[in-house]
Design a protein around this motif. Structure first.
Motif, PDB file in Angstrom:
ATOM      1  N   VAL A   1      39.744  53.499  45.354  1.00 19.28           N
ATOM      2  CA  VAL A   1      39.981  52.648  44.189  1.00 19.28           C
ATOM      3  C   VAL A   1      41.484  52.487  43.995  1.00 19.28           C
ATOM      4  O   VAL A   1      42.243  53.466  44.050  1.00 19.28           O
ATOM      5  N   GLN A   2      41.883  51.245  43.749  1.00 22.55           N
ATOM      6  CA  GLN A   2      43.289  50.978  43.446  1.00 22.55           C
ATOM      7  C   GLN A   2      43.387  50.140  42.189  1.00 22.55           C
ATOM      8  O   GLN A   2      42.539  49.288  41.936  1.00 22.55           O
ATOM      9  N   LEU A   3      44.409  50.393  41.395  1.00 22.44           N
ATOM     10  CA  LEU A   3      44.638  49.645  40.168  1.00 22.44           C
ATOM     11  C   LEU A   3      46.049  49.061  40.204  1.00 22.44           C
ATOM     12  O   LEU A   3      47.004  49.744  40.595  1.00 22.44           O
ATOM     13  N   GLN A   4      46.164  47.829  39.767  1.00 21.37           N
ATOM     14  CA  GLN A   4      47.450  47.135  39.741  1.00 21.37           C
ATOM     15  C   GLN A   4      47.673  46.597  38.345  1.00 21.37           C
ATOM     16  O   GLN A   4      46.983  45.663  37.926  1.00 21.37           O
ATOM     17  N   ALA A   5      48.643  47.164  37.634  1.00 21.26           N
ATOM     18  CA  ALA A   5      48.951  46.732  36.270  1.00 21.26           C
ATOM     19  C   ALA A   5      50.110  45.756  36.289  1.00 21.26           C
ATOM     20  O   ALA A   5      51.035  45.886  37.095  1.00 21.26           O
ATOM     21  N   SER A   6      50.064  44.800  35.382  1.00 19.62           N
ATOM     22  CA  SER A   6      51.142  43.825  35.268  1.00 19.62           C
ATOM     23  C   SER A   6      51.162  43.265  33.857  1.00 19.62           C
ATOM     24  O   SER A   6      50.247  43.501  33.066  1.00 19.62           O
ATOM     25  N   GLY A   7      52.225  42.497  33.554  1.00 20.37           N
ATOM     26  CA  GLY A   7      52.293  41.802  32.282  1.00 20.37           C
ATOM     27  C   GLY A   7      53.294  42.360  31.295  1.00 20.37           C
ATOM     28  O   GLY A   7      53.487  41.792  30.222  1.00 20.37           O
ATOM     29  N   GLY A   8      53.916  43.471  31.621  1.00 24.52           N
ATOM     30  CA  GLY A   8      54.898  44.033  30.702  1.00 24.52           C
ATOM     31  C   GLY A   8      56.152  43.186  30.627  1.00 24.52           C
ATOM     32  O   GLY A   8      56.345  42.251  31.408  1.00 24.52           O
ATOM     33  N   GLY A   9      57.006  43.514  29.666  1.00 25.77           N
ATOM     34  CA  GLY A   9      58.242  42.771  29.510  1.00 25.77           C
ATOM     35  C   GLY A   9      58.955  43.132  28.237  1.00 25.77           C
ATOM     36  O   GLY A   9      58.632  44.137  27.590  1.00 25.77           O
ATOM     37  N   LEU A  10      59.925  42.313  27.885  1.00 21.80           N
ATOM     38  CA  LEU A  10      60.723  42.494  26.674  1.00 21.80           C
ATOM     39  C   LEU A  10      60.261  41.499  25.618  1.00 21.80           C
ATOM     40  O   LEU A  10      60.161  40.294  25.897  1.00 21.80           O
ATOM     41  N   VAL A  11      59.987  41.992  24.425  1.00 17.81           N
ATOM     42  CA  VAL A  11      59.509  41.127  23.349  1.00 17.81           C
ATOM     43  C   VAL A  11      60.102  41.614  22.026  1.00 17.81           C
ATOM     44  O   VAL A  11      60.395  42.804  21.875  1.00 17.81           O
ATOM     45  N   GLN A  12      60.278  40.705  21.101  1.00 18.87           N
ATOM     46  CA  GLN A  12      60.775  41.080  19.779  1.00 18.87           C
ATOM     47  C   GLN A  12      59.646  41.656  18.936  1.00 18.87           C
ATOM     48  O   GLN A  12      58.466  41.353  19.150  1.00 18.87           O
ATOM     49  N   ALA A  13      60.012  42.461  17.977  1.00 15.01           N
ATOM     50  CA  ALA A  13      59.035  43.023  17.054  1.00 15.01           C
ATOM     51  C   ALA A  13      58.237  41.896  16.404  1.00 15.01           C
ATOM     52  O   ALA A  13      58.803  40.868  16.017  1.00 15.01           O
ATOM     53  N   GLY A  14      56.931  42.095  16.324  1.00 15.26           N
ATOM     54  CA  GLY A  14      56.045  41.071  15.790  1.00 15.26           C
ATOM     55  C   GLY A  14      55.455  40.161  16.850  1.00 15.26           C
ATOM     56  O   GLY A  14      54.537  39.392  16.569  1.00 15.26           O
ATOM     57  N   GLY A  15      55.981  40.253  18.054  1.00 14.73           N
ATOM     58  CA  GLY A  15      55.507  39.405  19.131  1.00 14.73           C
ATOM     59  C   GLY A  15      54.275  39.960  19.823  1.00 14.73           C
ATOM     60  O   GLY A  15      53.700  40.971  19.403  1.00 14.73           O
ATOM     61  N   SER A  16      53.891  39.279  20.909  1.00 16.55           N
ATOM     62  CA  SER A  16      52.666  39.637  21.626  1.00 16.55           C
ATOM     63  C   SER A  16      52.913  39.696  23.130  1.00 16.55           C
ATOM     64  O   SER A  16      53.802  39.019  23.654  1.00 16.55           O
ATOM     65  N   LEU A  17      52.112  40.493  23.786  1.00 15.86           N
ATOM     66  CA  LEU A  17      52.072  40.562  25.242  1.00 15.86           C
ATOM     67  C   LEU A  17      50.631  40.806  25.664  1.00 15.86           C
ATOM     68  O   LEU A  17      49.857  41.414  24.914  1.00 15.86           O
ATOM     69  N   ARG A  18      50.283  40.356  26.867  1.00 17.50           N
ATOM     70  CA  ARG A  18      48.977  40.676  27.427  1.00 17.50           C
ATOM     71  C   ARG A  18      49.169  41.367  28.761  1.00 17.50           C
ATOM     72  O   ARG A  18      49.768  40.798  29.677  1.00 17.50           O
ATOM     73  N   LEU A  19      48.682  42.568  28.851  1.00 12.78           N
ATOM     74  CA  LEU A  19      48.718  43.326  30.100  1.00 12.78           C
ATOM     75  C   LEU A  19      47.421  43.107  30.876  1.00 12.78           C
ATOM     76  O   LEU A  19      46.361  42.946  30.284  1.00 12.78           O
ATOM     77  N   SER A  20      47.543  43.114  32.190  1.00 16.41           N
ATOM     78  CA  SER A  20      46.379  42.976  33.061  1.00 16.41           C
ATOM     79  C   SER A  20      46.306  44.164  34.013  1.00 16.41           C
ATOM     80  O   SER A  20      47.340  44.687  34.442  1.00 16.41           O
ATOM     81  N   CYS A  21      45.104  44.547  34.342  1.00 16.08           N
ATOM     82  CA  CYS A  21      44.884  45.630  35.298  1.00 16.08           C
ATOM     83  C   CYS A  21      43.783  45.174  36.260  1.00 16.08           C
ATOM     84  O   CYS A  21      42.621  45.059  35.859  1.00 16.08           O
ATOM     85  N   VAL A  22      44.166  44.903  37.491  1.00  6.72           N
ATOM     86  CA  VAL A  22      43.202  44.499  38.503  1.00  6.72           C
ATOM     87  C   VAL A  22      42.719  45.742  39.239  1.00  6.72           C
ATOM     88  O   VAL A  22      43.533  46.526  39.756  1.00  6.72           O
ATOM     89  N   VAL A  23      41.420  45.911  39.270  1.00  4.58           N
ATOM     90  CA  VAL A  23      40.811  47.093  39.884  1.00  4.58           C
ATOM     91  C   VAL A  23      40.133  46.686  41.182  1.00  4.58           C
ATOM     92  O   VAL A  23      39.283  45.796  41.193  1.00  4.58           O
ATOM     93  N   SER A  24      40.505  47.316  42.267  1.00  4.23           N
ATOM     94  CA  SER A  24      39.846  47.061  43.549  1.00  4.23           C
ATOM     95  C   SER A  24      39.160  48.340  44.022  1.00  4.23           C
ATOM     96  O   SER A  24      39.632  49.441  43.743  1.00  4.23           O
ATOM     97  N   GLY A  25      38.029  48.146  44.669  1.00  2.00           N
ATOM     98  CA  GLY A  25      37.304  49.293  45.203  1.00  2.00           C
ATOM     99  C   GLY A  25      36.329  49.925  44.231  1.00  2.00           C
ATOM    100  O   GLY A  25      35.742  50.974  44.516  1.00  2.00           O
ATOM    101  N   ARG A  26      36.142  49.286  43.062  1.00  2.00           N
ATOM    102  CA  ARG A  26      35.160  49.825  42.118  1.00  2.00           C
ATOM    103  C   ARG A  26      33.772  49.448  42.606  1.00  2.00           C
ATOM    104  O   ARG A  26      33.441  48.299  42.734  1.00  2.00           O
ATOM    105  N   THR A  27      32.948  50.459  42.859  1.00  6.62           N
ATOM    106  CA  THR A  27      31.642  50.231  43.465  1.00  6.62           C
ATOM    107  C   THR A  27      30.496  50.446  42.495  1.00  6.62           C
ATOM    108  O   THR A  27      29.338  50.329  42.880  1.00  6.62           O
TER     109      THR A  27
END
Length: 123
Positions: A1-27
């Motif tokens: 199983v491998q996991l790949q996280a992405s979507g982080g960054g710099l944002v001002q207080a009150g803002g929004s971000l969406r993180l993603s985690c792609v999972v491979s090998g989940r059976t």
């Protein structure tokens, strides 16, 4: 199983971000994926988790009402939508997977980890 996280960054207080985690090998759907975060000088802590079967969601108190964890099984992807971000949300965010449908808050219960994606919230 491998996991790949992405979507982080710099944002001002009150803002929004969406993180993603792609999972491979989940059976199996008898699994759970969780998001953890680790701020500088602090221990890694549980943020939110979701069951692959049923989609039950769990949150730590400090993010309830601001963060939402979701998944698209067909894409083998888990998301963390983060709204109303605060400077104290600044950390490296990790996704992790464990076999078994229980979402645990302890890091030792997860066998598979992604590489982490940094989130910085400026005041």
């Amino acid at each position: 199983v491998q996991l790949q996280a992405s979507g982080g960054g710099l944002v001002q207080a009150g803002g929004s971000l969406r993180l993603s985690c792609v999972v491979s090998g989940r059976t199996s759907n008898d699994a759970a994926t969780a998001w953890f975060r680790q701020a500088p000088g602090k221990e890694r802590e549980f943020v939110a988790g979701i069951r692959w079967s049923g989609g039950n969601q769990y949150y730590t108190d400090s993010v309830k009402g601001r963060f939402t964890v979701s998944k698209i099984s067909a894409k083998n992807t888990v998301y963390l939508q983060m709204n109303s971000l605060k400077p104290e949300d600044t950390a490296v965010y990790y996704c992790a997977l464990r076999w078994g449908s229980t979402v645990h808050e302890a890091t030792r219960m997860y066998s598979f980890w992604g590489q982490g994606t940094p989130v910085t919230v400026s005041s």
